[in-house]
Design a protein around this motif. Structure first.
Motif, PDB file in Angstrom:
ATOM      1  N   ASP A  27      59.051 148.929  14.482  1.00 12.07           N
ATOM      2  CA  ASP A  27      57.727 148.611  15.038  1.00 12.07           C
ATOM      3  C   ASP A  27      57.616 147.101  15.238  1.00 12.07           C
ATOM      4  O   ASP A  27      56.626 146.495  14.869  1.00 12.07           O
ATOM      5  CB  ASP A  27      56.644 149.124  14.066  1.00 12.07           C
ATOM      6  CG  ASP A  27      55.242 148.874  14.591  1.00 12.07           C
ATOM      7  OD1 ASP A  27      55.083 148.689  15.805  1.00 12.07           O
ATOM      8  OD2 ASP A  27      54.306 148.845  13.767  1.00 12.07           O
TER       9      ASP A  27
ATOM     10  N   GLU B 184      47.149 152.311  12.609  1.00 12.38           N
ATOM     11  CA  GLU B 184      47.806 151.041  12.272  1.00 12.38           C
ATOM     12  C   GLU B 184      47.156 149.861  12.972  1.00 12.38           C
ATOM     13  O   GLU B 184      47.014 148.782  12.411  1.00 12.38           O
ATOM     14  CB  GLU B 184      49.297 151.102  12.617  1.00 12.38           C
ATOM     15  CG  GLU B 184      50.123 149.996  11.960  1.00 12.38           C
ATOM     16  CD  GLU B 184      50.188 148.697  12.734  1.00 12.38           C
ATOM     17  OE1 GLU B 184      50.570 147.678  12.153  1.00 12.38           O
ATOM     18  OE2 GLU B 184      49.832 148.688  13.935  1.00 12.38           O
ATOM     19  N   GLU B 185      46.766 150.067  14.232  1.00 11.26           N
ATOM     20  CA  GLU B 185      46.209 148.947  14.999  1.00 11.26           C
ATOM     21  C   GLU B 185      44.758 148.651  14.604  1.00 11.26           C
ATOM     22  O   GLU B 185      44.121 147.796  15.193  1.00 11.26           O
ATOM     23  CB  GLU B 185      46.272 149.241  16.508  1.00 11.26           C
ATOM     24  CG  GLU B 185      47.677 149.473  17.045  1.00 11.26           C
ATOM     25  CD  GLU B 185      48.536 148.214  17.115  1.00 11.26           C
ATOM     26  OE1 GLU B 185      48.150 147.175  16.560  1.00 11.26           O
ATOM     27  OE2 GLU B 185      49.611 148.284  17.732  1.00 11.26           O
TER      28      GLU B 185
ATOM     29  N   HIS C 285      53.717 154.285  14.017  1.00 14.41           N
ATOM     30  CA  HIS C 285      52.294 154.576  14.299  1.00 14.41           C
ATOM     31  C   HIS C 285      52.130 155.061  15.724  1.00 14.41           C
ATOM     32  O   HIS C 285      52.754 154.525  16.643  1.00 14.41           O
ATOM     33  CB  HIS C 285      51.400 153.376  13.989  1.00 14.41           C
ATOM     34  CG  HIS C 285      51.611 152.164  14.839  1.00 14.41           C
ATOM     35  ND1 HIS C 285      50.931 151.956  16.025  1.00 14.41           N
ATOM     36  CD2 HIS C 285      52.418 151.091  14.682  1.00 14.41           C
ATOM     37  CE1 HIS C 285      51.301 150.800  16.543  1.00 14.41           C
ATOM     38  NE2 HIS C 285      52.219 150.248  15.766  1.00 14.41           N
TER      39      HIS C 285
ATOM     40  N   ASP D 177      55.169 149.484  21.533  1.00 14.43           N
ATOM     41  CA  ASP D 177      54.384 149.398  20.289  1.00 14.43           C
ATOM     42  C   ASP D 177      53.442 150.579  20.197  1.00 14.43           C
ATOM     43  O   ASP D 177      52.311 150.513  20.641  1.00 14.43           O
ATOM     44  CB  ASP D 177      53.612 148.068  20.282  1.00 14.43           C
ATOM     45  CG  ASP D 177      52.796 147.867  19.017  1.00 14.43           C
ATOM     46  OD1 ASP D 177      53.020 148.581  18.036  1.00 14.43           O
ATOM     47  OD2 ASP D 177      51.916 146.972  19.028  1.00 14.43           O
ATOM     48  N   ASP D 178      53.795 151.680  19.624  1.00 17.94           N
ATOM     49  CA  ASP D 178      55.012 151.947  18.884  1.00 17.94           C
ATOM     50  C   ASP D 178      55.539 153.324  19.292  1.00 17.94           C
ATOM     51  O   ASP D 178      56.285 153.940  18.568  1.00 17.94           O
ATOM     52  CB  ASP D 178      54.668 151.872  17.384  1.00 17.94           C
ATOM     53  CG  ASP D 178      55.864 151.960  16.468  1.00 17.94           C
ATOM     54  OD1 ASP D 178      56.948 151.493  16.855  1.00 17.94           O
ATOM     55  OD2 ASP D 178      55.721 152.529  15.387  1.00 17.94           O
TER      56      ASP D 178
HETATM   57 ZN   LIG Z   1      53.043 148.432  16.117  1.00 15.76          ZN
END
Ligand SMILES: [Zn+2]
Ligand SMILES: NCC(=O)N[C@@H](Cc1c[nH]cn1)C(=O)O
Ligand SMILES: [Zn+2]
Length: 478
Positions: free
Chosen positions: A200, A167-168, A98, A133-134
């Motif tokens: 990740d 993703e977050e 991500h 991340d990431d």
């Molecule tokens: Zn991540």
């Protein structure tokens, strides 16, 4: 297996340009949970797409539509699907990552601008939001592709890519995209995938590379309390009205105990305790209370028993309180009664828990606790997003290939871990493609993902890039 000395040498000799490229990526403020930064997330998607194209990856930016966030209708950042190689004699590996990041402000307590990759020459640490991340791991894959292209080295497997920018913030739209691609059969981007690799997550400690075979799920809520028509003077209205903040603090204090026990009836009870056999798994892991306290930056571990700390992170659910919107949070001593406050908390889930079986317990409990307050304020509970937990078989050939690669690069056998964090798309890949998913971490347990001064050690970025490449070669021959 091919002689990979040239590959590892290329990674070593190009370390500085790889770090420069990571600096470019970190500089793009791709914070998916902040509506004001949505154009930056989209720009980050275009930056990554361009880098992939330069490395001969055929890509398509997939439009995931719009969503409602912070009272706005926003374009979702594109998912990037990609393809490199189509040799029927080779295995096909799908890589996910991500390109969005968590919020970060210098004033949160960073020692340097979070969006300027800052190299500490003394420690070899690369500080910046997204370093571990990431963005670091995603760029690790770019490093692998660049080395193979420059050295004219044949890639040992066919590659498929899936990179997302939400993703977050709940991976909105991604599950549907994956399922529709799978439904297209041989015309879909994921046709012929033999295994998935996700980089990740993190080593458990700072010493030992790890392979991860489980993730916790998540269910995320906000509790909004309203009553007064506007903010009030606490001298004029204190002890005369029901205060939303007082109600919220009382409710939030009923969620979790000081020892981490979740107070919502039925939630902890869904998870069976470990037997002796399982407990031994945690005893065998190279970990200490000092490791967790080093990573946390304070002597704050709930337990002094290593196994309990590890199980608290890997095989039990946890409940964390994240913040209060609408609270007075500036400097000074404003004597205000906020009219409207929203508390946010989430529960990390483990099998057999899912948002579907946990959410009704959460909502019923909040309503019954709120009723006990006898307040005239109103409470509204919102489920924000969630995802199921995931556990897989670490004896699969995909894990074996990764363990061999770790042995070659780091000369050690990996720790086998379950991760406390959540990547809900993992289970979507596993279920809809019916293949094994491997989590192959690049960073260390003290990287501070989501925190202030997030970092990636230079050696983890460089040796980690070698690991990703050698893993592909091990997959090809296993
Ligand atoms: Zn991540
Ligand atoms: N590196 C994975 C990660 O950090 N995942 C997030 C996912 C998430 C869920 N809700 C908000 N973010 C995590 O917090 O585990
Ligand atoms: Zn994250």
């Amino acid at each position: 297996m091919a002689n990979l000395d040239k590959f590892t040498e290329y990674i070593d000799t190009h370390a500085e340009s790889f770090i420069k490229r990571l600096g470019e990526a970190v500089a793009i403020k791709s914070i998916s949970s902040d509506a004001r930064r949505r154009q930056d997330v989209i720009a980050m998607g275009h930056w990554l797409d361009n880098e992939l194209k330069k490395l001969d990856v055929e890509t398509e930016l997939m439009n995931l539509g719009t969503h409602e966030m912070q009272a706005q209708t926003l374009q979702l950042p594109p998912a990037i699907l990609g393809k490199l190689g189509n040799d029927p004699k080779k295995k096909t590996v799908l890589i996910y990552g991500h390109y969005d990041v968590q919020p970060a402000l210098l004033s949160d307590g960073w020692n340097s601008d979070p969006f300027t990759l800052t190299v500490d020459e003394a420690t070899g640490r690369l500080y910046g939001r997204g370093s571990t991340d990431d963005k670091g791991p995603i760029l690790g894959w770019l490093n692998v592709l660049e080395a193979h292209k420059s050295l004219k080295l044949d890639l040992p497997v066919n590659l498929r890519f899936c990179f997302e920018g939400m993703e977050e913030n709940g991976s909105e739209g991604l599950d549907e995209l994956i399922q529709s691609e799978v439904a297209k059969g041989k015309d879909g981007w994921f046709h012929g995938v033999d295994c998935v690799c996700i980089s990740d997550n993190y080593w458990l400690n700072t010493r030992q590379p790890a392979l991860t075979y489980g993730l916790r799920g998540i269910t995320y809520f906000s509790i909004n309390i309203t009553g007064p028509g506007q903010d009030l003077h606490s001298g004029a209205f204190g002890r005369t009205v029901h205060e939303p903040m007082t109600d919220l603090v009382k409710i939030m204090s009923k969620l979790v105990d000081h020892d981490g026990r979740i107070l919502i009836p039925g939630v902890d009870e869904m998870v069976a305790p470990p037997d002796e056999e399982e407990r031994k798994l945690y005893t065998a892991i190279d970990y200490s209370i000092a490791d967790i306290e080093h990573a946390a930056g304070g002597q704050v571990a709930i337990s002094s028993v290593k196994e309990d700390v590890l199980m608290g992170r890997m095989r039990y659910p946890s409940l964390s309180i994240h913040g209060i919107e609408g609270a007075f949070s500036e400097v000074g001593a404003k004597t205000v009664i906020p009219a409207k406050v929203g508390g946010k908390f989430s529960i990390r889930l483990v099998p057999p828990q899912t948002p579907d079986n946990v959410n009704p317990l959460v909502i019923a409990y909040l309503e019954s606790e709120f009723a006990k307050l006898n307040t005239k304020n109103k409470m509204n509970v919102t489920y924000i997003h969630g995802g199921k937990p995931w556990v897989t078989d670490p004896k699969h050939w995909n894990f074996e290939a990764a363990a061999k690669a770790i042995q070659r690069v780091f000369k050690v056998t990996p720790d086998y871990t379950r991760e406390g964090g959540s990547i809900p798309v993992t289970i979507t890949f596993a279920d809809s493609l019916g293949v094994n998913v491997l989590m192959l971490p690049m960073g260390r347990g003290d990287d501070g993902a989501h925190s202030t001064n997030e970092k990636l050690d230079r050696s983890n970025f460089i040796e980690g890039s070698k690991l990703l490449g050698i893993y592909l070669h091990e997959v090809a021959v296993i």
